[in-house]
Write a protein that holds these residues in place. Sequence first.
Motif, PDB file in Angstrom:
ATOM      1  N   PRO A 106       0.815  -1.221   0.000  1.00 40.87           N
ATOM      2  CA  PRO A 106       0.000   0.000   0.000  1.00 40.87           C
ATOM      3  C   PRO A 106       0.849   1.271   0.000  1.00 40.87           C
ATOM      4  CG  PRO A 106       0.024  -0.962   2.182  1.00 40.87           C
ATOM      5  CD  PRO A 106       0.762  -1.917   1.286  1.00 40.87           C
ATOM      6  N   LEU A 107       0.296   2.305  -0.608  1.00 39.39           N
ATOM      7  CA  LEU A 107       0.867   3.651  -0.593  1.00 39.39           C
ATOM      8  C   LEU A 107      -0.242   4.589  -0.163  1.00 39.39           C
ATOM      9  CD1 LEU A 107       2.566   3.601  -4.115  1.00 39.39           C
ATOM     10  CD2 LEU A 107       3.678   3.176  -1.912  1.00 39.39           C
ATOM     11  N   ARG A 108       0.065   5.513   0.740  1.00 35.19           N
ATOM     12  CA  ARG A 108      -0.922   6.498   1.182  1.00 35.19           C
ATOM     13  C   ARG A 108      -0.256   7.858   1.261  1.00 35.19           C
ATOM     14  NH1 ARG A 108      -3.080   2.581   0.267  1.00 35.19           N
ATOM     15  NH2 ARG A 108      -4.709   1.461   1.327  1.00 35.19           N
ATOM     16  N   VAL A 109      -0.931   8.853   0.762  1.00 36.58           N
ATOM     17  CA  VAL A 109      -0.429  10.219   0.840  1.00 36.58           C
ATOM     18  C   VAL A 109      -0.240  10.581   2.315  1.00 36.58           C
ATOM     19  CG1 VAL A 109      -0.976  12.654   0.404  1.00 36.58           C
ATOM     20  CG2 VAL A 109      -1.469  10.915  -1.344  1.00 36.58           C
ATOM     21  N   GLY A 110       0.930  11.130   2.629  1.00 36.92           N
ATOM     22  CA  GLY A 110       1.233  11.554   3.988  1.00 36.92           C
ATOM     23  C   GLY A 110       1.879  10.502   4.862  1.00 36.92           C
ATOM     24  N   ARG A 111       2.012   9.283   4.342  1.00 34.30           N
ATOM     25  CA  ARG A 111       2.620   8.213   5.126  1.00 34.30           C
ATOM     26  C   ARG A 111       3.891   7.715   4.441  1.00 34.30           C
ATOM     27  NH1 ARG A 111      -2.726   4.581   6.160  1.00 34.30           N
ATOM     28  NH2 ARG A 111      -3.983   6.199   7.139  1.00 34.30           N
ATOM     29  N   PRO A 112       4.864   7.286   5.224  1.00 35.53           N
ATOM     30  CA  PRO A 112       6.063   6.688   4.605  1.00 35.53           C
ATOM     31  C   PRO A 112       5.700   5.378   3.910  1.00 35.53           C
ATOM     32  CG  PRO A 112       6.395   7.112   6.958  1.00 35.53           C
ATOM     33  CD  PRO A 112       4.950   7.361   6.664  1.00 35.53           C
ATOM     34  N   ALA A 113       6.492   5.003   2.933  1.00 33.21           N
ATOM     35  CA  ALA A 113       6.297   3.739   2.202  1.00 33.21           C
ATOM     36  C   ALA A 113       7.453   2.805   2.540  1.00 33.21           C
ATOM     37  CB  ALA A 113       6.214   4.022   0.709  1.00 33.21           C
ATOM     38  N   ALA A 144       4.587  11.556  -5.723  1.00 29.17           N
ATOM     39  CA  ALA A 144       6.033  11.661  -5.905  1.00 29.17           C
ATOM     40  C   ALA A 144       6.671  11.904  -4.544  1.00 29.17           C
ATOM     41  CB  ALA A 144       6.366  12.809  -6.857  1.00 29.17           C
ATOM     42  N   TRP A 145       7.737  11.173  -4.258  1.00 30.75           N
ATOM     43  CA  TRP A 145       8.413  11.358  -2.980  1.00 30.75           C
ATOM     44  C   TRP A 145       9.830  10.827  -3.059  1.00 30.75           C
ATOM     45  CZ3 TRP A 145       5.402   7.244  -4.098  1.00 30.75           C
ATOM     46  CH2 TRP A 145       5.809   5.974  -3.678  1.00 30.75           C
ATOM     47  N   ARG A 146      10.631  11.268  -2.092  1.00 28.43           N
ATOM     48  CA  ARG A 146      12.012  10.810  -1.937  1.00 28.43           C
ATOM     49  C   ARG A 146      12.059   9.705  -0.883  1.00 28.43           C
ATOM     50  NH1 ARG A 146      15.798  14.560  -3.966  1.00 28.43           N
ATOM     51  NH2 ARG A 146      14.819  16.519  -4.589  1.00 28.43           N
ATOM     52  N   ARG A 147      12.969   8.803  -1.075  1.00 27.68           N
ATOM     53  CA  ARG A 147      13.166   7.698  -0.134  1.00 27.68           C
ATOM     54  C   ARG A 147      13.267   8.239   1.296  1.00 27.68           C
ATOM     55  NH1 ARG A 147      14.880   2.521  -0.357  1.00 27.68           N
ATOM     56  NH2 ARG A 147      16.023   1.758   1.455  1.00 27.68           N
ATOM     57  N   GLY A 148      12.554   7.590   2.216  1.00 28.85           N
ATOM     58  CA  GLY A 148      12.604   7.961   3.621  1.00 28.85           C
ATOM     59  C   GLY A 148      11.645   9.068   4.010  1.00 28.85           C
ATOM     60  N   GLU A 149      10.958   9.660   3.031  1.00 30.28           N
ATOM     61  CA  GLU A 149      10.005  10.735   3.314  1.00 30.28           C
ATOM     62  C   GLU A 149       8.582  10.227   3.076  1.00 30.28           C
ATOM     63  OE1 GLU A 149      11.119  14.072   0.901  1.00 30.28           O
ATOM     64  OE2 GLU A 149      13.025  14.338   1.953  1.00 30.28           O
ATOM     65  N   PRO A 150       7.578  10.891   3.649  1.00 34.71           N
ATOM     66  CA  PRO A 150       6.195  10.484   3.378  1.00 34.71           C
ATOM     67  C   PRO A 150       5.836  10.672   1.901  1.00 34.71           C
ATOM     68  CG  PRO A 150       6.303  11.938   5.285  1.00 34.71           C
ATOM     69  CD  PRO A 150       7.659  11.965   4.643  1.00 34.71           C
ATOM     70  N   VAL A 151       4.922   9.852   1.441  1.00 33.39           N
ATOM     71  CA  VAL A 151       4.390   9.969   0.077  1.00 33.39           C
ATOM     72  C   VAL A 151       3.704  11.324  -0.058  1.00 33.39           C
ATOM     73  CG1 VAL A 151       2.726   8.989  -1.558  1.00 33.39           C
ATOM     74  CG2 VAL A 151       4.121   7.465  -0.120  1.00 33.39           C
ATOM     75  N   ARG A 152       3.945  11.996  -1.179  1.00 35.69           N
ATOM     76  CA  ARG A 152       3.372  13.324  -1.424  1.00 35.69           C
ATOM     77  C   ARG A 152       2.488  13.287  -2.660  1.00 35.69           C
ATOM     78  NH1 ARG A 152       5.323  16.899   1.821  1.00 35.69           N
ATOM     79  NH2 ARG A 152       4.499  18.655   0.626  1.00 35.69           N
TER      80      ARG A 152
END
Length: 157
Positions: free
Chosen positions: A31-38, A127-135
Amino acid sequence: MRELQVVNAAELALAYAAAEYAVALDGDALPLRVGRPANDLEAYWPAARYLFVSAWNPASQPHSDSANQAADERLVARIQAAGVQRHAAWAQDSAGQWREPGWLLADLDDSAADALAREFGQAGVLAWRRGEPVRLRMLIARPQDAAASEHTDWVEG
């Protein structure tokens, strides 16, 4: 590039942010969710940056399955030509009434990601960078009535 005519960009951003996203990796749906880390995805498929993009239903306007599949084939050809790694992914509303296939891509910078999404008429991507929440990255002008969201970026043309 297509000119997007979005009826209510603020509502569209809220819907995109609330949607459920997932990527298929070796038979698992992560799962991927906006505002949460993946974290699970990033541990399984390490990359510096991630992008979820779809070619289906440009500007969130319904198109026929055949038109959407043709657009998806063009998107895959562009991804392959660029030599970008990809995995099948999808987005859906929480009620399960709407589901849209897409692709999770690795290591595209923001300008390349934005250009690809715009080429296929998309109003928003993840779009997001590794280690950051999904944006959520909205590729249209932010309307004045759009609620502030810590994990939504508005990027104009």
